[in-house]
Design a protein around this motif. Sequence first.
Motif, PDB file in Angstrom:
ATOM      1  N   GLN A  24       1.155  -1.560   0.130  1.00  0.00           N
ATOM      2  CA  GLN A  24      -0.092  -0.184   0.068  1.00  0.00           C
ATOM      3  C   GLN A  24       0.953   0.737   0.275  1.00  0.00           C
ATOM      4  O   GLN A  24       2.487   1.116   0.241  1.00  0.00           O
ATOM      5  N   SER A  25       0.666   2.198   0.119  1.00  0.00           N
ATOM      6  CA  SER A  25       1.326   3.465  -0.088  1.00  0.00           C
ATOM      7  C   SER A  25       1.710   4.152   0.918  1.00  0.00           C
ATOM      8  O   SER A  25       2.679   5.105   1.354  1.00  0.00           O
ATOM      9  N   GLY A  26       1.158   4.046   2.240  1.00  0.00           N
ATOM     10  CA  GLY A  26       0.785   4.756   3.185  1.00  0.00           C
ATOM     11  C   GLY A  26       0.080   5.669   3.602  1.00  0.00           C
ATOM     12  O   GLY A  26       0.300   6.362   5.084  1.00  0.00           O
ATOM     13  N   CYS A  27      -0.578   6.071   2.628  1.00  0.00           N
ATOM     14  CA  CYS A  27      -1.047   7.632   3.440  1.00  0.00           C
ATOM     15  C   CYS A  27      -1.072   7.512   3.876  1.00  0.00           C
ATOM     16  O   CYS A  27      -1.648   8.535   5.753  1.00  0.00           O
ATOM     17  N   ARG A  63      -0.954  10.010   7.540  1.00  0.00           N
ATOM     18  CA  ARG A  63       0.112  10.646   8.301  1.00  0.00           C
ATOM     19  C   ARG A  63       0.352  11.281   6.879  1.00  0.00           C
ATOM     20  O   ARG A  63       1.621  12.313   7.575  1.00  0.00           O
ATOM     21  N   PHE A  64      -0.475  12.595   6.001  1.00  0.00           N
ATOM     22  CA  PHE A  64       0.966  12.560   5.045  1.00  0.00           C
ATOM     23  C   PHE A  64      -1.058  13.987   4.909  1.00  0.00           C
ATOM     24  O   PHE A  64      -2.507  13.675   5.685  1.00  0.00           O
ATOM     25  N   GLY A  65      -0.392  15.263   5.197  1.00  0.00           N
ATOM     26  CA  GLY A  65      -1.734  16.342   4.283  1.00  0.00           C
ATOM     27  C   GLY A  65      -1.307  17.748   5.310  1.00  0.00           C
ATOM     28  O   GLY A  65      -0.566  17.491   6.550  1.00  0.00           O
ATOM     29  N   VAL A  66      -2.402  18.448   5.422  1.00  0.00           N
ATOM     30  CA  VAL A  66      -2.532  20.195   6.106  1.00  0.00           C
ATOM     31  C   VAL A  66      -3.648  19.651   6.859  1.00  0.00           C
ATOM     32  O   VAL A  66      -4.745  19.174   6.620  1.00  0.00           O
ATOM     33  N   TYR A  67      -3.238  20.029   7.881  1.00  0.00           N
ATOM     34  CA  TYR A  67      -4.644  20.212   9.142  1.00  0.00           C
ATOM     35  C   TYR A  67      -3.999  20.787   9.935  1.00  0.00           C
ATOM     36  O   TYR A  67      -3.598  21.373  10.459  1.00  0.00           O
ATOM     37  N   ASP A  75       4.431  15.789   7.431  1.00  0.00           N
ATOM     38  CA  ASP A  75       4.907  14.843   6.327  1.00  0.00           C
ATOM     39  C   ASP A  75       4.941  13.597   6.844  1.00  0.00           C
ATOM     40  O   ASP A  75       5.665  12.961   5.728  1.00  0.00           O
ATOM     41  N   GLY A  76       4.459  12.506   7.363  1.00  0.00           N
ATOM     42  CA  GLY A  76       4.592  11.539   7.403  1.00  0.00           C
ATOM     43  C   GLY A  76       6.088  10.905   7.563  1.00  0.00           C
ATOM     44  O   GLY A  76       6.252   9.653   7.751  1.00  0.00           O
ATOM     45  N   VAL A  77       6.705  11.184   8.240  1.00  0.00           N
ATOM     46  CA  VAL A  77       7.831  10.365   8.337  1.00  0.00           C
ATOM     47  C   VAL A  77       8.069  10.097   9.606  1.00  0.00           C
ATOM     48  O   VAL A  77       8.136  10.720  10.606  1.00  0.00           O
ATOM     49  N   ILE A  78       8.495   8.549   9.949  1.00  0.00           N
ATOM     50  CA  ILE A  78       8.748   8.254  11.136  1.00  0.00           C
ATOM     51  C   ILE A  78       9.654   8.854  11.790  1.00  0.00           C
ATOM     52  O   ILE A  78      11.467   8.753  11.365  1.00  0.00           O
TER      53      ILE A  78
END
Length: 110
Positions: free
Chosen positions: A6-9, A48-52, A106-109
């Motif tokens: 999966q993309s992981g988004c 995990r990504f996007g603007v909130y 940014d979704g970075v771990i």
Amino acid sequence: MKNFIQSGCTLTVIAPANVLSGQALLAGAIFGVACSDAVQGAQVEINRFGVYALAAVTADTGAIGVKIYWDNTAKRLTTTATSNTLVGALATPKSGTETSATVLLDGVIR
């Protein structure tokens, strides 16, 4: 590709506490925004990504691009790095009177 999963988004995690749709959470080292309500210990999908727009320390201020951290004890964003998890950057300026901040995840771990 045969090995792509999966993309992981969007990712399914175990809710570390009760969470409402649109609230942020930190599951281990994975930070995201809940897609639905969930009780502690239940599976919940997170983005995990996007603007909130998320709860933030009111007194904190910053310009676009300032690093933003998650205070997992207070359950809100902060500009204070010490003892907090870097989750992204401010997507709009934040004044010292706002109770939320607009953040680019940014979704970075970390």
